[in-house]
Design an enzyme around this catalytic site. Structure first.
Site, PDB file in Angstrom:
ATOM      1  N   LYS A 182       0.871  -1.180   0.000  1.00 23.99           N
ATOM      2  CA  LYS A 182       0.000   0.000   0.000  1.00 23.99           C
ATOM      3  C   LYS A 182       0.910   1.233   0.000  1.00 23.99           C
ATOM      4  O   LYS A 182       1.410   1.648   1.047  1.00 23.99           O
ATOM      5  CB  LYS A 182      -0.920  -0.018   1.221  1.00 23.99           C
ATOM      6  CG  LYS A 182      -2.056   1.027   1.163  1.00 23.99           C
ATOM      7  CD  LYS A 182      -1.585   2.367   1.642  1.00 23.99           C
ATOM      8  CE  LYS A 182      -2.636   3.440   1.463  1.00 23.99           C
ATOM      9  NZ  LYS A 182      -2.071   4.792   1.652  1.00 23.99           N
ATOM     10  N   GLU A 257       9.695   1.865  10.700  1.00 25.51           N
ATOM     11  CA  GLU A 257      10.794   2.812  10.484  1.00 25.51           C
ATOM     12  C   GLU A 257      10.156   4.179  10.454  1.00 25.51           C
ATOM     13  O   GLU A 257       9.476   4.542   9.489  1.00 25.51           O
ATOM     14  CB  GLU A 257      11.535   2.479   9.183  1.00 25.51           C
ATOM     15  CG  GLU A 257      12.926   3.085   9.129  1.00 25.51           C
ATOM     16  CD  GLU A 257      12.932   4.410   8.415  1.00 25.51           C
ATOM     17  OE1 GLU A 257      12.851   5.442   9.129  1.00 25.51           O
ATOM     18  OE2 GLU A 257      13.013   4.434   7.187  1.00 25.51           O
ATOM     19  N   CYS A 291      13.882  10.587   6.502  1.00 26.22           N
ATOM     20  CA  CYS A 291      13.772  10.274   7.925  1.00 26.22           C
ATOM     21  C   CYS A 291      15.117  10.409   8.636  1.00 26.22           C
ATOM     22  O   CYS A 291      15.170  10.718   9.826  1.00 26.22           O
ATOM     23  CB  CYS A 291      13.218   8.865   8.107  1.00 26.22           C
ATOM     24  SG  CYS A 291      14.164   7.609   7.216  1.00 26.22           S
ATOM     25  N   GLU A 392       9.983  16.856  14.202  1.00 27.79           N
ATOM     26  CA  GLU A 392      10.467  16.580  12.857  1.00 27.79           C
ATOM     27  C   GLU A 392       9.835  17.561  11.872  1.00 27.79           C
ATOM     28  O   GLU A 392       8.620  17.685  11.784  1.00 27.79           O
ATOM     29  CB  GLU A 392      10.127  15.147  12.455  1.00 27.79           C
ATOM     30  CG  GLU A 392      10.818  14.701  11.184  1.00 27.79           C
ATOM     31  CD  GLU A 392      10.629  13.219  10.911  1.00 27.79           C
ATOM     32  OE1 GLU A 392      11.557  12.605  10.369  1.00 27.79           O
ATOM     33  OE2 GLU A 392       9.546  12.686  11.228  1.00 27.79           O
TER      34      GLU A 392
END
Length: 499
Positions: A182, A257, A291, A392
């Protein structure tokens, strides 16, 4: 693939070896980040499509030709897929570049690299063996064997769809599982193109499936489906937490992750030229949309001012604009929603007292397409409690934080809820090894930044995730261990006593 003035490409779902329309008969537009052009239409899958894909994958795992293949035969198919990826690298790269706005030079390199992931796991497929264990029971043989889990659901983000899908798909298939992918609704096209290559490679029907759409409508049903046995997710922390909680209801395996706020630590004895380049690569490559971005620069007091001056000067030279041009070094933000978030975080940083020494604004006008750009931004006078240092941003925004000595650098580095990556720049081997030991992160680079390999594990500490992708560790994330006990000549004197 469409170009200006042409009809957008309309994709279909790939389920059970067939290209099929979504059950609800709906599609949604995908927009090129640079131009704003609607260039493709993506199927809007729903729960019925998720169920069909999971059941197809389960049937392929249990009754199709896939479980009858030896590991070596699976490896042959994976090698064929890797070759097709190499042959179609330009096409795959162009599709992904249009979908998420990454630099064409970077995407082409990534596509060739993902072929190496399939080659690597093809080579590993028939080399994961168990052990014969010298147990303390006379007349008994005990050994272990590794077996696949079953149906794997891979959920991937918009920043590097092909790479982050390969990180999951290659070891999952090498281990003998089947998979339902997905992709992000913001970047699905390249994964549908990858499924087309899997079909051409001769991978049996139902082994690879792609269901596109939105998280609540198709992602959640995939995760919660009773036949799903493993979820591999890359994305934000909020999404990762939802996946983890949903998977826990029936003890599904999970690899996550997630985010990062990675410290890039530069000591006063570092090679300044290389450290400046490493800092730029760490935060401004991919416009900061990774990331592992080195979004916190920890600078020793004695070199702070001179280093920032050099950093600003070199960053000013970046060629910003159309990501399809080979000379471009910094492209647009992938989605309007993410652009809004980055600009909001920049304004919060200014309100909290951080000093903007470069950038801090949007880029619009000639050469910037629809204007979904953020100038490379550097803040100084940042303390580690500011939002810009703790949350972030996922954009080209760097926070510079001073430190006095090694102890303070380590304290600042670890004062975060994240633990994905970190880097240390020093010529002192003792200091480097001490920092490697004390930093709480899944990856630590010394005198470099962003190095990764299919042969090495990657993953996070703390809220940056669980499990590992890459290397031998990753294929075992998609397998379970069975312990086998054999008594060649059974003999039990007292059946009421365990032994």
């Amino acid at each position: 693939m469409s170009s200006a003035g042409t009809t957008p490409t309309q994709y279909q779902l790939f389920i059970d070896g067939a290209w099929t329309d979504p059950a609800g008969g709906e599609w949604f537009d995908t927009v090129e980040p640079y131009s704003g052009e609607i260039w493709a239409r993506i199927p809007r899958g729903k729960a019925a499509d998720a169920d069909r894909a999971i059941r197809a994958a389960h049937a392929a795992f249990t009754a199709g030709p896939w479980p009858a293949l030896t590991a070596t035969q699976r490896a042959t198919l994976l090698r064929k897929l890797a070759g097709l990826i190499e042959d179609n690298a330009d096409h795959l790269g162009r599709v992904e570049q249009r979908d998420n706005g990454k630099l064409i030079t970077e995407v082409r390199g990534q596509v060739l690299n993902i072929a190496q992931w399939f080659y690597y796991y093809a080579g590993l497929a028939d080399k994961v063996g168990g052990d014969v264990i010298p147990v303390n029971k006379p007349g008994v043989i005990n050994y272990t064997r590794f077996e696949p889990l079953g149906v794997v659901v891979a959920i991937t983000p918009w920043n590097s769809p092909l790479s982050l899908t390969a990180w999951k798909m290659a070891p999952a298939l090498a281990a003998g599982n089947t998979i339902v992918i997905k992709p992000s609704e913001h970047a699905s096209a390249s994964i549908l193109e990858l499924a087309r290559l899997a079909e051409q490679a001769g991978i049996p029907k139902g082994v690879v499936n792609v269901v596109t759409g939105f998280g609540a409508e198709v992602g959640d049903p995939l995760v919660r489906h009773p036949l799903t046995r493993k979820i591999a997710f890359t994305g934000g922390n909020a999404g990762g937490q939802k996946v983890s909680e949903a998977a826990a209801s029936d003890f599904k395996r999970v690899t996550l992750e997630l985010g990062g706020k990675s410290p890039n630590i530069v000591f006063d004895d570092a090679d300044q030229d290389q450290a400046v380049k490493g800092v730029i690569a760490g935060i401004f490559a991919a416009a900061g949309q990774t990331c592992m971005a080195g979004s916190r620069l920890l600078l020793q007091d004695s070199i702070h001012d001179a280093f920032v001056e050099r950093l600003v000067a070199l960053t000013r030279e970046a060629h910003i604009g159309d990501p399809s041009l080979p000379e471009t070094q910094l492209g647009p933000i992938a989605t309007r929603q993410q652009w809004d978030h980055v600009m909001r975080m920049i304004n919060v940083a200014k309100d909290e007292g951080a000093r903007c020494v470069l950038g801090g604004h949007a880029l619009q006008g000639e050469g910037y397409g629809q204007g979904q750009f953020v100038a490379p931004t550097i803040f100084t006078d940042v303390n580690n409690q500011m939002a810009i240092a703790r949350q972030e941003v996922f954009g080209p925004v760097l926070s510079v934080i001073r430190f006095k000595d090694e102890d303070e650098a380590l304290q600042l580095a670890n004062d975060t809820e994240f633990g994905l990556a970190a880097a240390v720049w020093t010529q002192d081997l003792r200091r480097a090894m001490h920092c490697v030991e004390k930093i709480q992160a899944g990856t630590v680079w010394v005198n470099n930044y962003r190095s990764t390999s299919f042969a090495s594990p990657f993953g996070g500490y703390k809220r940056s995730g669980t499990g590992r992708e890459g290397g031998v560790d990753a294929i075992k994330e998609y397998m379970q261990v069975k312990s086998v006990w054999i008594t060649p000549s059974p003999r039990r004197d007292n059946p009421f006593v365990l032994g």
